[in-house]
Design an enzyme around this catalytic site. Structure first.
Site, PDB file in Angstrom:
ATOM      1  N   ARG A 200       8.640  52.621 -28.611  1.00 13.89           N
ATOM      2  CA  ARG A 200       9.014  53.232 -29.896  1.00 13.89           C
ATOM      3  C   ARG A 200       9.553  54.632 -29.624  1.00 13.89           C
ATOM      4  O   ARG A 200       8.864  55.474 -29.064  1.00 13.89           O
ATOM      5  CB  ARG A 200       7.808  53.287 -30.822  1.00 13.89           C
ATOM      6  CG  ARG A 200       8.135  53.896 -32.160  1.00 13.89           C
ATOM      7  CD  ARG A 200       6.898  54.013 -33.027  1.00 13.89           C
ATOM      8  NE  ARG A 200       6.507  52.741 -33.611  1.00 13.89           N
ATOM      9  CZ  ARG A 200       5.336  52.531 -34.212  1.00 13.89           C
ATOM     10  NH1 ARG A 200       4.454  53.505 -34.294  1.00 13.89           N
ATOM     11  NH2 ARG A 200       5.049  51.362 -34.740  1.00 13.89           N
TER      12      ARG A 200
ATOM     13  N   CYS B 150       3.656  47.764 -43.022  1.00 16.14           N
ATOM     14  CA  CYS B 150       4.758  48.452 -42.335  1.00 16.14           C
ATOM     15  C   CYS B 150       6.097  48.185 -43.020  1.00 16.14           C
ATOM     16  O   CYS B 150       6.998  49.014 -42.982  1.00 16.14           O
ATOM     17  CB  CYS B 150       4.839  47.992 -40.889  1.00 16.14           C
ATOM     18  SG  CYS B 150       3.292  48.182 -40.002  1.00 16.14           S
ATOM     19  N   GLY B 151       6.240  47.016 -43.643  1.00 21.74           N
ATOM     20  CA  GLY B 151       7.486  46.677 -44.347  1.00 21.74           C
ATOM     21  C   GLY B 151       7.505  47.181 -45.777  1.00 21.74           C
ATOM     22  O   GLY B 151       8.407  46.863 -46.539  1.00 21.74           O
TER      23      GLY B 151
ATOM     24  N   GLY C  13       4.214  41.530 -42.610  1.00 24.42           N
ATOM     25  CA  GLY C  13       3.479  40.404 -42.047  1.00 24.42           C
ATOM     26  C   GLY C  13       1.981  40.433 -42.253  1.00 24.42           C
ATOM     27  O   GLY C  13       1.287  39.447 -42.018  1.00 24.42           O
TER      28      GLY C  13
ATOM     29  N   ARG D 213      -6.033  60.187 -37.155  1.00 22.89           N
ATOM     30  CA  ARG D 213      -5.326  58.928 -37.418  1.00 22.89           C
ATOM     31  C   ARG D 213      -3.838  59.214 -37.359  1.00 22.89           C
ATOM     32  O   ARG D 213      -3.419  60.362 -37.187  1.00 22.89           O
ATOM     33  CB  ARG D 213      -5.731  58.451 -38.822  1.00 22.89           C
ATOM     34  CG  ARG D 213      -5.641  56.960 -39.104  1.00 22.89           C
ATOM     35  CD  ARG D 213      -6.495  56.129 -38.215  1.00 22.89           C
ATOM     36  NE  ARG D 213      -6.653  54.768 -38.699  1.00 22.89           N
ATOM     37  CZ  ARG D 213      -5.806  53.769 -38.469  1.00 22.89           C
ATOM     38  NH1 ARG D 213      -4.702  53.965 -37.788  1.00 22.89           N
ATOM     39  NH2 ARG D 213      -6.068  52.552 -38.930  1.00 22.89           N
ATOM     40  N   LYS D 214      -2.998  58.188 -37.611  1.00 20.66           N
ATOM     41  CA  LYS D 214      -1.555  58.424 -37.661  1.00 20.66           C
ATOM     42  C   LYS D 214      -1.210  59.385 -38.802  1.00 20.66           C
ATOM     43  O   LYS D 214      -2.018  59.563 -39.746  1.00 20.66           O
ATOM     44  CB  LYS D 214      -0.806  57.112 -37.834  1.00 20.66           C
ATOM     45  CG  LYS D 214      -0.979  56.502 -39.214  1.00 20.66           C
ATOM     46  CD  LYS D 214      -0.327  55.128 -39.347  1.00 20.66           C
ATOM     47  CE  LYS D 214       1.178  55.181 -39.374  1.00 20.66           C
ATOM     48  NZ  LYS D 214       1.762  53.887 -39.874  1.00 20.66           N
TER      49      LYS D 214
END
Ligand code: SRM
Ligand code: SF4
Length: 523
Positions: A69, A454-455, A449, A183-184
């Site tokens: 990434r 994420c989408g 998914g 975390r992110k």
């Protein structure tokens, strides 16, 4: 401050333990060693987790073939950089591919660990970095995809985004100050009126807002409004909870943005909740403290008071998708948005995009959060020829209406969290729906998914989230359906309206939704 086992004083979960034992960034110095050892012999924690600190992701679905990434600040890269990315995936033949992501970024696939030293050298040579792009780090920073091109823009976000990335990553070398967040963390800066970055779903976002000149800043007169940003905090999606960002009640000038990012991250790093990974994103700290306390902690780190937010921001347009040919603010130049179906690229596509950007534009390529690409700075006189280029047969400037706005996360092809296959299914589904319906208005369909989102199904007109459904007593791939996501002006999140539809029964369900809610007519 570096957070260690001693300083956190909490029951350490698995991820806090592995970070306390060895900072993720330490693997940067061990790449050569890993390359010689090979993926099977290397330490499993380094391989499965710490490598993500340099942007290298072990894929349990395709062991030995890693994902990388990148960081593409503001989604802007040049043709040399694109060629390097293309050449990296080209060497893996059918295993090599790339995806434009929902954060205006690129991920590469098929990567072999023995090639990492060479790959990092090549990145370095063209000014690319993948550092701190995974795990408990700040993700790719998004900015307006038409920054500097759009006649109506309020602020050109490019430099600010680059400055924040440089601060966070020590100009791409890695910065241990910010490699152990709870975390992110997602940061976005909107520069136009249409909120093209989805500010509301970021942990920290800056949205354009004018303050009446008051002399408070020592700049601007009493009469002239001064440009700045209202600050939003705490937006996020996770399997457990999804929230839109809330106002920090702060207005900052562009010159203050980098310092505010640093201050917010320091407060989060040192105080964010670390015991439970499901409750570690910034919003959970905001819940615990309240926004006023958080704001005053940020002021303390900044060493100065923040001005209150303005009552109104400047996001007052519907969101644009930038697909098609558009005039730039520079007379005689156009930018052209190419539709890249579900963001998937192969080496040859990437080489061709790089050449088109060189031959027709100024070598620049831009990416959007809709997983598409833009080639800017094409002289008006060359547009007609540009549009005859064979690549535009596949990467169209005028795709069918459902295809145009389709977004999809990675899904089960490469992601081990996935409950369903997404990208191919998404493409086939819109094709089938387009053949049985006539649509006159855009409908944004997003596939994701699994509940990690994420989408971004919650920002879509119709969002489809992978789940396990039951049919005739058997477990089958299915989706939960979200509706009502609004982007651009008055953005708000959509909600789940139907649960557990088997994917094989989905087409008629979507057809009915398109007819009932979006004016579609059966052919
Ligand atoms: Fe994501 C984890 C892919 C945008 C929420 N995401 C993952 C992993 C790394 C899981 C894994 O190890 O397999 C996925 C990698 C799969 C692969 O091989 O590609 C993954 N996320 C993606 C991308 C590629 C989706 C896409 O097809 O575009 C996006 C990469 C963005 C980037 O360039 O950095 C991507 N992920 C997002 C977004 C959307 C956004 O940022 O606007 C979200 C929701 C927003 C948010 O984070 O608040 C998102 N991803 C997650 C989560 C849930 C986070 C949480 O707090 O629980 C996970 C799981 C986790 O972190 O534990 C996750
Ligand atoms: Fe993987 Fe789930 Fe994210 Fe899709 S939403 S990329 S399946 S983690």
């Amino acid at each position: 401050m570096t957070v260690t086992a001693e300083t956190t004083k909490v029951n350490l979960n698995k991820f806090e333990k592995l970070k306390a034992e060895k900072d993720g960034l330490a693997v940067k110095e061990e790449i050569e060693k890993f390359a010689n050892l090979g993926w099977e012999a290397m330490d499993a924690t380094d391989r499965d987790h710490r490598l993500k600190w340099v942007g290298v992701f072990f894929r349990p679905v395709t062991p030995g073939k890693f994902m990388m990434r990148m960081r593409i600040p503001n989604g802007i890269l040049n043709s040399n950089q694109m060629r390097v990315l293309a050449s990296v995936v080209q060497r893996y033949g059918d295993d090599g591919s790339a995806d434009i992501t929902t954060r205006q970024n690129i991920q590469l696939r098929g990567i072999r660990i023995e090639d990492l030293p060479d790959i990092f050298n090549r990145f370095h040579a063209v000014g690319l970095t993948s550092v701190q792009s995974g795990m408990d780090n700040v993700r790719n920073i998004t900015g307006d995809p038409v920054a500097g091109l759009d006649a109506d823009e309020l602020y050109d976000t490019r430099e600010l985004v680059q400055q924040i990335q440089d601060m966070l990553t020590n100009k791409g070398q890695g910065n241990p100050e910010f490699t152990n967040l709870p975390r992110k963390f997602n940061i976005a800066i909107a520069g136009g009126r249409d909120n093209s970055v989805h500010a509301e779903i970021n942990d920290l976002a800056f949205v354009p807002a004018f303050k009446e000149g008051s002399g408070e800043l020592g700049v601007g007169s009493w009469e002239e409004p001064i440009f700045g940003f209202n600050v939003l905090v705490g937006g996020f999606f996770s399997a457990k909870r999804c929230e839109a960002a809330i106002p920090l009640n702060a207005w900052v000038t562009p010159e203050q943005v980098v310092a505010v990012c640093r201050a917010v991250l320091e407060v989060y790093r040192d105080n964010g909740l670390r015991a439970n990974r499901l409750k570690s994103r910034l919003m959970w700290l905001l819940d615990e403290w309240g926004v006023d306390k958080f704001r005053s902690e940020v002021e303390q780190r900044l060493g100065k008071s923040l001005l209150p937010a303005t009552a109104k921001d400047e996001i007052d347009w519907e969101k644009r998708d930038h697909v098609g040919v558009y005039k730039q603010k520079q007379p005689g130049l156009n930018y052209v948005g190419l539709h890249i179906p579900v963001g998937r690229l192969y080496a040859q596509d990437m080489f061709e995009i790089a050449s088109l950007a060189e031959v027709y534009g100024n070598s620049e390529i831009r990416l959007t959060v809709e997983q598409n690409a833009i080639i800017p700075n094409i002289p008006v006189s060359r547009i007609e020829t540009f549009l005859t280029e064979p690549l535009l047969q596949r990467f169209s400037i005028n795709p069918n209406v459902l295809t145009r706005s389709l977004v999809s996360c990675t899904g089960s092809q490469f992601c081990n969290f996935a409950l369903i296959e997404t990208k191919n299914r998404a493409l086939e589904m819109v094709k089938a729906l387009e053949s049985e319906l006539t649509l006159t208005q855009p409908v944004r369909i997003h596939w994701t998914g699994c509940p990690n989102s994420c989408g971004q199904p919650q920002v879509a007109d119709i969002g489809l989230m992978g789940t396990k459904a039951r049919k005739n007593g058997k477990a089958v791939e299915g989706v939960d359906i979200y509706m009502g996501g609004k982007v651009g002006k008055d953005a708000h999140l959509g909600e789940c309206v139907q649960k557990g539809i088997p994917c094989e029964d989905l087409q008629p369900v979507l057809r009915d939704l398109l007819i009932q809610h979006f004016g579609a007519k059966p052919n």
